[in-house]
Design a protein around this motif. Structure first.
Motif, PDB file in Angstrom:
ATOM      1  N   GLY A 119       0.805  -1.215   0.000  1.00 28.70           N
ATOM      2  CA  GLY A 119       0.000   0.000   0.000  1.00 28.70           C
ATOM      3  C   GLY A 119       0.837   1.263   0.000  1.00 28.70           C
ATOM      4  O   GLY A 119       0.518   2.236   0.675  1.00 28.70           O
ATOM      5  N   HIS A 120       1.922   1.242  -0.761  1.00 25.49           N
ATOM      6  CA  HIS A 120       2.879   2.331  -0.751  1.00 25.49           C
ATOM      7  C   HIS A 120       2.438   3.454  -1.680  1.00 25.49           C
ATOM      8  O   HIS A 120       2.090   3.215  -2.826  1.00 25.49           O
ATOM      9  N   HIS A 121       2.453   4.670  -1.162  1.00 22.27           N
ATOM     10  CA  HIS A 121       2.092   5.863  -1.929  1.00 22.27           C
ATOM     11  C   HIS A 121       3.247   6.851  -1.825  1.00 22.27           C
ATOM     12  O   HIS A 121       3.698   7.158  -0.713  1.00 22.27           O
ATOM     13  N   VAL A 122       3.741   7.321  -2.962  1.00 23.86           N
ATOM     14  CA  VAL A 122       4.882   8.248  -2.984  1.00 23.86           C
ATOM     15  C   VAL A 122       4.504   9.504  -3.758  1.00 23.86           C
ATOM     16  O   VAL A 122       3.966   9.413  -4.858  1.00 23.86           O
ATOM     17  N   VAL A 123       4.808  10.663  -3.172  1.00 28.14           N
ATOM     18  CA  VAL A 123       4.628  11.950  -3.842  1.00 28.14           C
ATOM     19  C   VAL A 123       6.003  12.594  -3.956  1.00 28.14           C
ATOM     20  O   VAL A 123       6.667  12.829  -2.941  1.00 28.14           O
ATOM     21  N   VAL A 124       6.438  12.834  -5.181  1.00 26.58           N
ATOM     22  CA  VAL A 124       7.726  13.485  -5.406  1.00 26.58           C
ATOM     23  C   VAL A 124       7.479  14.982  -5.387  1.00 26.58           C
ATOM     24  O   VAL A 124       6.763  15.519  -6.235  1.00 26.58           O
ATOM     25  N   ASP A 125       8.067  15.663  -4.408  1.00 26.77           N
ATOM     26  CA  ASP A 125       7.851  17.100  -4.234  1.00 26.77           C
ATOM     27  C   ASP A 125       8.812  17.938  -5.071  1.00 26.77           C
ATOM     28  O   ASP A 125       8.463  19.045  -5.492  1.00 26.77           O
ATOM     29  N   SER A 126      10.020  17.423  -5.279  1.00 27.49           N
ATOM     30  CA  SER A 126      11.041  18.139  -6.049  1.00 27.49           C
ATOM     31  C   SER A 126      12.115  17.135  -6.445  1.00 27.49           C
ATOM     32  O   SER A 126      12.009  15.948  -6.144  1.00 27.49           O
ATOM     33  N   ASP A 127      13.176  17.621  -7.081  1.00 26.68           N
ATOM     34  CA  ASP A 127      14.300  16.746  -7.450  1.00 26.68           C
ATOM     35  C   ASP A 127      14.947  16.089  -6.233  1.00 26.68           C
ATOM     36  O   ASP A 127      15.583  15.043  -6.360  1.00 26.68           O
ATOM     37  N   ALA A 128      14.807  16.713  -5.066  1.00 27.49           N
ATOM     38  CA  ALA A 128      15.540  16.250  -3.899  1.00 27.49           C
ATOM     39  C   ALA A 128      14.666  15.844  -2.716  1.00 27.49           C
ATOM     40  O   ALA A 128      15.191  15.386  -1.708  1.00 27.49           O
ATOM     41  N   GLU A 129      13.352  16.026  -2.806  1.00 29.54           N
ATOM     42  CA  GLU A 129      12.489  15.715  -1.674  1.00 29.54           C
ATOM     43  C   GLU A 129      11.220  15.006  -2.124  1.00 29.54           C
ATOM     44  O   GLU A 129      10.704  15.270  -3.211  1.00 29.54           O
ATOM     45  N   ALA A 130      10.738  14.124  -1.257  1.00 31.19           N
ATOM     46  CA  ALA A 130       9.495  13.406  -1.511  1.00 31.19           C
ATOM     47  C   ALA A 130       8.896  13.020  -0.166  1.00 31.19           C
ATOM     48  O   ALA A 130       9.562  13.099   0.873  1.00 31.19           O
ATOM     49  N   HIS A 131       7.639  12.621  -0.206  1.00 31.40           N
ATOM     50  CA  HIS A 131       7.002  12.115   1.007  1.00 31.40           C
ATOM     51  C   HIS A 131       6.061  10.996   0.617  1.00 31.40           C
ATOM     52  O   HIS A 131       5.715  10.842  -0.559  1.00 31.40           O
ATOM     53  N   GLY A 132       5.665  10.189   1.604  1.00 34.54           N
ATOM     54  CA  GLY A 132       4.769   9.094   1.285  1.00 34.54           C
ATOM     55  C   GLY A 132       4.350   8.314   2.499  1.00 34.54           C
ATOM     56  O   GLY A 132       4.701   8.642   3.636  1.00 34.54           O
ATOM     57  N   THR A 133       3.582   7.265   2.228  1.00 38.38           N
ATOM     58  CA  THR A 133       3.130   6.361   3.271  1.00 38.38           C
ATOM     59  C   THR A 133       3.302   4.926   2.789  1.00 38.38           C
ATOM     60  O   THR A 133       3.319   4.670   1.583  1.00 38.38           O
ATOM     61  N   ALA A 134       3.421   4.021   3.737  1.00 45.83           N
ATOM     62  CA  ALA A 134       3.503   2.596   3.419  1.00 45.83           C
ATOM     63  C   ALA A 134       2.857   1.829   4.560  1.00 45.83           C
ATOM     64  O   ALA A 134       3.145   2.078   5.733  1.00 45.83           O
ATOM     65  N   ASP A 135       1.961   0.929   4.212  1.00 45.27           N
ATOM     66  CA  ASP A 135       1.346   0.066   5.220  1.00 45.27           C
ATOM     67  C   ASP A 135       2.233  -1.148   5.447  1.00 45.27           C
ATOM     68  O   ASP A 135       2.941  -1.599   4.548  1.00 45.27           O
ATOM     69  N   MET A 136       2.190  -1.656   6.669  1.00 49.14           N
ATOM     70  CA  MET A 136       3.024  -2.796   7.008  1.00 49.14           C
ATOM     71  C   MET A 136       2.193  -3.830   7.758  1.00 49.14           C
ATOM     72  O   MET A 136       1.342  -3.468   8.572  1.00 49.14           O
ATOM     73  N   VAL A 137       2.451  -5.080   7.478  1.00 49.91           N
ATOM     74  CA  VAL A 137       1.967  -6.167   8.317  1.00 49.91           C
ATOM     75  C   VAL A 137       3.210  -6.715   9.010  1.00 49.91           C
ATOM     76  O   VAL A 137       4.159  -7.136   8.350  1.00 49.91           O
ATOM     77  N   LEU A 138       3.205  -6.660  10.314  1.00 48.99           N
ATOM     78  CA  LEU A 138       4.332  -7.147  11.100  1.00 48.99           C
ATOM     79  C   LEU A 138       3.976  -8.529  11.634  1.00 48.99           C
ATOM     80  O   LEU A 138       2.993  -8.691  12.359  1.00 48.99           O
ATOM     81  N   LEU A 139       4.772  -9.501  11.228  1.00 49.49           N
ATOM     82  CA  LEU A 139       4.569 -10.877  11.664  1.00 49.49           C
ATOM     83  C   LEU A 139       5.580 -11.227  12.741  1.00 49.49           C
ATOM     84  O   LEU A 139       6.717 -10.758  12.711  1.00 49.49           O
ATOM     85  N   ALA A 140       5.158 -12.045  13.680  1.00 52.40           N
ATOM     86  CA  ALA A 140       6.051 -12.538  14.733  1.00 52.40           C
ATOM     87  C   ALA A 140       6.053 -14.061  14.695  1.00 52.40           C
ATOM     88  O   ALA A 140       5.012 -14.687  14.473  1.00 52.40           O
ATOM     89  N   ALA A 141       7.234 -14.639  14.906  1.00 48.87           N
ATOM     90  CA  ALA A 141       7.351 -16.097  14.949  1.00 48.87           C
ATOM     91  C   ALA A 141       6.864 -16.584  16.312  1.00 48.87           C
ATOM     92  O   ALA A 141       7.368 -16.161  17.347  1.00 48.87           O
TER      93      ALA A 141
END
Length: 134
Positions: free
Chosen positions: A74-96
């Motif tokens: 579920g990764h979303h990336v917004v490139v703001d400029s040549d040198a900066e960007a922001h975004g979000t990523a969902d994670m499922v954390l599994l444990a053994a």
């Protein structure tokens, strides 16, 4: 920045996020820490961490606990400029647990990225708790 450059930047950043998960799961602490800029900031479960030494100390403690596996999506990336960007990523954390993987958490990362001479790096990662609500 034209559309092709934006697509390349988005792809490089998505690879950065994937590498983060792979390196931490493989206990590769030093390469993992280098995915952040030197003064990179992370907030994990409301604990602020600033700079690579603090990040290394924290992840070393995490790795001393139960075996974990990070599944990013579920990764979303917004490139703001040549040198900066922001975004979000969902994670499922599994444990053994007793030879099986169980879902331990499903948080979201809110990220700020910067382009460095070594490529895109995390400037900031905030781990948002997304606990299940009944």
């Amino acid at each position: 920045m034209d559309e092709i450059q934006q697509l390349v930047a988005q792809n490089e950043i998505r690879n950065l996020v994937a590498r983060y998960a792979h390196l931490v799961d493989d206990a590769q602490v030093q390469p993992w820490s280098e995915l952040f800029v030197e003064d990179g900031r992370m907030e994990a479960w409301a604990m602020p961490l600033e700079g690579r030494p603090a990040l290394v100390e924290w992840i070393t403690g995490v790795l001393a606990g139960p075996t974990l596996r990070h599944i990013m999506g579920g990764h979303h990336v917004v490139v703001d400029s040549d040198a900066e960007a922001h975004g979000t990523a969902d994670m499922v954390l599994l444990a053994a647990v007793e030879g099986s993987w169980v879902v331990a958490a499903a948080p979201r990362y809110v990220d700020r990225y910067v382009r460095t001479e070594s490529g895109w790096r995390f400037a900031e990662r905030i781990l948002e708790d997304r606990s299940a609500k009944s």
